[in-house]
Enzyme design. Structure first.
Site, PDB file in Angstrom:
ATOM      1  N   GLY A 182       0.833  -1.194   0.000  1.00 19.40           N
ATOM      2  CA  GLY A 182       0.000   0.000   0.000  1.00 19.40           C
ATOM      3  C   GLY A 182       0.873   1.251   0.000  1.00 19.40           C
ATOM      4  O   GLY A 182       0.571   2.233  -0.682  1.00 19.40           O
ATOM      5  N   THR A 183       1.950   1.194   0.769  1.00 15.48           N
ATOM      6  CA  THR A 183       2.875   2.325   0.823  1.00 15.48           C
ATOM      7  C   THR A 183       3.418   2.634  -0.565  1.00 15.48           C
ATOM      8  O   THR A 183       3.450   3.789  -0.989  1.00 15.48           O
ATOM      9  CB  THR A 183       4.040   1.989   1.783  1.00 15.48           C
ATOM     10  N   GLN A 193      -7.860   1.677   4.811  1.00 12.53           N
ATOM     11  CA  GLN A 193      -8.641   1.192   5.953  1.00 12.53           C
ATOM     12  C   GLN A 193     -10.050   0.771   5.587  1.00 12.53           C
ATOM     13  O   GLN A 193     -10.704   0.056   6.337  1.00 12.53           O
ATOM     14  CB  GLN A 193      -8.698   2.271   7.043  1.00 12.53           C
ATOM     15  N   SER A 207      -4.191  -1.521   0.354  1.00 11.86           N
ATOM     16  CA  SER A 207      -3.193  -2.471   0.839  1.00 11.86           C
ATOM     17  C   SER A 207      -3.889  -3.755   1.261  1.00 11.86           C
ATOM     18  O   SER A 207      -4.769  -3.738   2.120  1.00 11.86           O
ATOM     19  CB  SER A 207      -2.486  -1.830   2.031  1.00 11.86           C
ATOM     20  N   ALA A 208      -3.473  -4.889   0.668  1.00 11.47           N
ATOM     21  CA  ALA A 208      -4.203  -6.143   0.892  1.00 11.47           C
ATOM     22  C   ALA A 208      -4.143  -6.630   2.336  1.00 11.47           C
ATOM     23  O   ALA A 208      -5.122  -7.194   2.841  1.00 11.47           O
ATOM     24  CB  ALA A 208      -3.669  -7.225  -0.049  1.00 11.47           C
ATOM     25  N   HIS A 209      -3.018  -6.422   3.018  1.00  7.77           N
ATOM     26  CA  HIS A 209      -2.919  -7.015   4.356  1.00  7.77           C
ATOM     27  C   HIS A 209      -3.815  -6.295   5.364  1.00  7.77           C
ATOM     28  O   HIS A 209      -3.971  -6.743   6.488  1.00  7.77           O
ATOM     29  CB  HIS A 209      -1.460  -7.095   4.831  1.00  7.77           C
ATOM     30  N   CYS A 246       2.343   4.019  13.196  1.00  6.90           N
ATOM     31  CA  CYS A 246       3.387   3.559  12.292  1.00  6.90           C
ATOM     32  C   CYS A 246       4.507   2.769  12.907  1.00  6.90           C
ATOM     33  O   CYS A 246       4.954   1.794  12.358  1.00  6.90           O
ATOM     34  CB  CYS A 246       3.905   4.692  11.462  1.00  6.90           C
TER      35      CYS A 246
END
Lengths: 462, 462
Positions: free
Chosen positions: A69-70, A177, A194-196, A320
């Site tokens: 995602g980052t 999110q 972001s998949a996780h 973070c």
């Protein structure tokens, strides 16, 4: 053990696990190759892209898979800014974006690009009109998260997207999110996820760039993923990501209502169970699984440690890293207490009993930490005391929550109308002393530089 | 089915599969978190880093995991160049580096940085003295692969590293093709590699930066992986990558001898089995599993397709994509024939029978393609013919291998000492017409611009 930190990383969904294992055997070859194994890999990749695009609500050729995602955010921001170079260089972000967005903005600023950070309300949401007010003729790109990762507040994306569209400015939505819960509404231009975060595997992000949006990928050229995500495709993880997104979406409606009720319990009951607590974030427009509150007179790290010993994995302050000691930029932007901050983010499937047990354990844990730190026992405990008009507390070199604890201890030593000056060098004091005043109905007079730190002045009102 | 394209992506090693599955359950949480699941993830990450560092021959704190080999190269080149900004901006690469290195060099060049591409010998290797000769007082970074991905030639890394060290210039080694076989020798400064090349999963690269090497990570800040690889760690894949590297290393010695014997068979027998073939790359200093040859009068894509139908997955020309029609930059730099190029790269465990079957099938396949394209049947078939001194062949608009086939057809039409002019606009002709002359003992006279393309002149000598 109860894992209550789904907003950091959700446990792998069973469908993700199955899909990953199945595609380990079928999807290891290079999808750019023409032979059998390559064609099979290509078919898996195409099917995963179709499935993910359907869940996002975009065309398959608008969506690429990135390594995280980052990286989706970094590539999206850089590519959109470069693509709009002729329109201007101005970038807009909200003050409560994920660090990946803020760090991309930092790079832009360091290169001479102007950046506007739109402030948020006390709930953590931007006001659509304030956001629209930041738009300028030279605005190249605007960024807004779909929902906040630390407090769960849902942002008015559709309204902001409308204002951006009217101004001809592309809006990039960080949907990390919320994407598991449903598509992002409104007329946005770019989207990152972001998949996780939805129960997919690590190693997969999504970057969507709507047709017609000017986009110029930055960094070294690479032909994979439409030139927008360099490197060999992580195919088994991509397949697992797409399959699990479909699966969590199918379960979303039922699970959303259930988790919302559980987090509502925490929202409603924690202030009664634990004295001196501030529940933060929008009580209504919020993600189903996240609830965040801050406890006076305790420090986040110790509470986390004690909760971990009691079998609860939660997060605190900045989402973070555990190594950052400065208070969360989100809580600071909201102007709420950061001290003793706890974020509970329930993964789908969290049993009710775990939440009930948390509500039993939490008061003991907080009371234990407060006792250890010598915090004032009760709010009304400000009886006797000297009658000096001004008391100075020297908390230089002491970490949060000590400056606030010391303040609370001496406030009763000055008469009504008298002042306390707290000398502190911990960054958190700047946020937490005014927040304490607010919670305690004392008057915060302001801060000024002092030798070795900052002096905060408080007038006793009650 | 026989998969002979390990240099693109190796099938997943069984140990990688096991480790991946085991760590899906243990390694999904954020290793930066302090609670139980986070600590467990951190332990797995630390252990994987130790194991990978041991296999590389470096300290654990010198190694970070990246999302791919490509991203390791991109980050490594950018970070090393930025870290050496004060020394200068000059970058050295070999002409046969992987596209990830050359694309990173392109970015540097586009930003005004001088780049020297060191030529290679006909074997595909750089000469250490030629490489050393490219070093300048303002050289910031030098890059050299450990072994070539298209022809398997091993580069003289230790010698080049020595020359770089003496000049105070860091050497970045792209070890993608060789790391599974053993550590890279010599006094290099940075190293990049890719797990899916050694039988690990996709989604993991390694970037090693030796202590003392100046390094300034570029792009948005991120605290993960020492600030050198942004994004949430892909932990299960990292664990699988480290475990499989250990496993393939344990099997390397035996497998190396076996594969070397199998590729030697192909090297030795193909020229006898298929007429008009050039085997390329260094016959001695080469990787165990790779052998590459080019066949006159056929095109790579058709041969690949026919071999696929016959049950063999091999690669051709450029290792990077099937969509690129220009001839491989590696073969071009070596000055060898690119026409009908076939790379066989055997994964560990390839059965002998598969190689024998390949040697049976290949001649039929090549003959079939040649027949379809109307290629000259035998080399000596240049009997009768007109006696014009110059014949012009118009192959404009025709793809490789047609220009060469047409040339071969008419060479017998001119008398000894006569010339053929071939008009062509396919890029491959520039490489393949001189290569044909070389193979056929005809004299290549040179090229000149012609309307719509290029005119290549050949004098008949035999």
């Amino acid at each position: 053990m109860a894992y209550f930190d789904a907003a950091s990383a959700a446990p792998l969904h069973p469908v993700a696990r199955q899909a990953l294992m199945a595609s380990l055997d079928e999807g290891w070859a290079d999808p750019a190759r023409l032979y059998r194994e390559g064609r099979r890999a290509r078919m898996l990749l195409d099917a995963a892209r179709e499935a993910a695009a359907e869940a996002v609500g975009c065309r398959a050729d608008e969506l690429v898979f990135t390594p995280s995602g980052t990286s989706a955010v970094h590539s999206g921001v850089a590519g959109a800014l470069a693509g709009r170079r002729r329109a201007g260089h101005h970038l807009i972000v909200s003050a409560v974006e994920h660090s990946s967005v803020l760090h991309a903005a930092e790079v832009h600023r360091a290169g001479g690009g102007p950046v506007t950070e739109v402030a948020v309300e006390r709930t953590g949401a931007v006001s659509p009109s304030a956001y629209a007010g930041a738009l300028r003729p030279d605005t190249a790109l605007a960024c807004l998260q779909s929902a906040n990762h630390e407090v769960g507040t849902v942002q008015p994306v559709a309204e902001v997207a409308g204002a951006c569209r009217a101004a001809g400015v592309p809006l990039l939505v960080d949907a990390a999110q919320s994407l598991g819960w449903g598509p992002v509404e409104g007329d946005w231009s770019l989207l990152a996820a972001s998949a996780h975060k939805w129960g997919g595997p690590a190693g997969v992000g999504l970057l969507v760039v709507r047709k017609g949006v000017r986009f110029a990928p930055q960094g070294p050229r690479d032909e994979r993923e439409s030139g927008r995500a360099p490197g060999f495709e992580n195919l088994p993880a991509i397949v697992a990501a797409a399959a699990s997104l479909r699966a969590v979406r199918a379960e979303a409606a039922g699970e959303e209502a259930r988790l919302r009720e559980l987090t509502e319990r925490i929202r409603a009951r924690v202030p009664g169970l634990v004295p001196d607590v501030e529940v933060v974030g929008d009580p209504e427009r919020r993600l189903p699984g996240i609830v965040t509150f801050s406890c006076l007179y305790v420090d986040g790290e110790t509470v986390l440690h004690e909760l971990d010993r009691a079998g609860f994995s939660v997060s605190s302050g900045s989402s973070c890293t555990s190594s950052t000691l400065t208070p969360s930029h989100v809580l600071r932007a909201m102007g709420v207490l950061s001290e003793g901050n706890i974020r509970v983010s329930l993964p789908p499937g969290t049993p009710e009993e775990d939440v009930e047990r948390f509500l039993t354990v939490l008061p003991e844990v907080v009371a234990g930490v407060r006792e250890k730190l010598g915090a004032p026992v009760s709010a009304g405990d400000t009886a006797a005391g000297r009658s000096e008009d001004t008391v100075v507390v020297d908390a230089l070199g002491r970490r949060c929550p000590i400056p606030v604890i010391e303040l609370a201890k001496v406030i009763g030593d000055v008469p009504l109308g008298g002042t306390v000056r707290v000398l502190a060098d911990d960054e958190a004091a700047r946020l937490d002393i005014p927040a304490w005043c607010d919670m305690r109905n004392q008057q915060y007079l302001g801060e000024e530089p002092a030798p070795g730190g900052t002096a905060y002045s408080i007038r006793r009102l009650t």
